[in-house]
Design a protein around this motif. Structure first.
Motif, PDB file in Angstrom:
ATOM      1  N   THR A 144       0.463   1.806   5.892  1.00 49.54           N
ATOM      2  CA  THR A 144       0.601   0.379   6.203  1.00 49.54           C
ATOM      3  C   THR A 144       0.371   0.124   7.688  1.00 49.54           C
ATOM      4  O   THR A 144      -0.043  -0.974   8.077  1.00 49.54           O
ATOM      5  N   ILE A 195       0.496  -8.126   1.333  1.00 45.09           N
ATOM      6  CA  ILE A 195       0.106  -8.217   2.742  1.00 45.09           C
ATOM      7  C   ILE A 195       0.197  -9.675   3.142  1.00 45.09           C
ATOM      8  O   ILE A 195      -0.485 -10.527   2.572  1.00 45.09           O
ATOM      9  N   THR A 222       3.964  -5.945   5.467  1.00 56.10           N
ATOM     10  CA  THR A 222       3.448  -5.153   4.342  1.00 56.10           C
ATOM     11  C   THR A 222       4.629  -4.754   3.472  1.00 56.10           C
ATOM     12  O   THR A 222       5.455  -3.938   3.875  1.00 56.10           O
TER      13      THR A 222
END
Length: 214
Positions: free
Chosen positions: A5, A61, A37
């Motif tokens: 991430t 996201i 995230t």
């Protein structure tokens, strides 16, 4: 699978800067990264880190940028690799809920209509709606009005020209959540999966315009 991430955060950060904008979350209330995230049981506000995504994960996201004096806020849940059918359905229904909430928007309509439209759809599938809200957005990142995604009894009517987010989060299990010591990461207590979709919308006389549609 295998991407972290943190890598996603760096890529989105660079894209935003290259476009001449600024990532709104960076430094907001002490938030340390440019995007949120949220993986699997994380409901929202997950902080990017060195965790590598795995086959079968889902990840939301959440991207907000500041450009020319205005914030634009949007998010989407993505499938990572091969995801099972029940999880795919959760993601699909969550997107449908966001769109149904948007379809309720119009000048003069009660804000309650958004949560009603979403709740009616969720009830067909037995999912839970997490207790997180949408918000006004524009020259300020977070402002009035508060947008509930569940049945609610708050007064107020939409007015043409208002901009706000609709961002339902659905859970396969309980809506009970806890926030980690970082002060941001919200997860389900029972570890159930969550999905979220979000758009910034503009209320018009005839309905609503999605401002964050790509």
């Amino acid at each position: 699978p295998s991407v972290t991430t943190d890598e996603i955060d760096r890529a989105v950060h660079q894209m935003i800067i290259d476009a001449g904008a600024y990532p709104s979350p960076l430094g907001y209330g002490g938030f340390p990264k440019s995007v949120c995230t949220s993986v699997n049981e994380c409901i929202c506000h997950g902080i990017p880190d060195s965790r590598a995504l795995r086959d079968g994960d889902i990840i939301n996201i959440d991207v907000t940028i500041y450009l020319n004096g205005y914030h634009g806020d949007t998010s989407r849940t993505y499938l990572c690799g091969e995801v099972d059918e029940p999880t795919k359905q959760l993601v699909k229904v969550t997107k449908e809920c966001m769109l149904r909430g948007i379809s309720a928007c119009k000048h003069g309509v009660s804000f309650k209509a958004i949560g009603e439209r979403i709740s009616e759809h969720v009830n067909k599938y037995g999912y839970s709606i997490d207790p997180f809200i949408g918000h006004g957005v524009g020259t300020i990142f977070h402002s009035e009005p508060i947008i509930w995604h569940t049945y609610d009894y708050e007064p107020g009517f939409m007015v043409a020209g208002q901009t706000f987010t609709i961002e339902p989060t659905l859970s396969m299990g309980s809506t009970r959540c806890e926030v980690w010591d970082d002060g941001w990461t919200a997860i389900t207590v029972d570890g159930s999966l969550n999905a979220q979709f979000e758009h910034t919308v503009l209320v018009t006389v005839n309905g609503a315009e999605i401002l964050t549609k790509c």
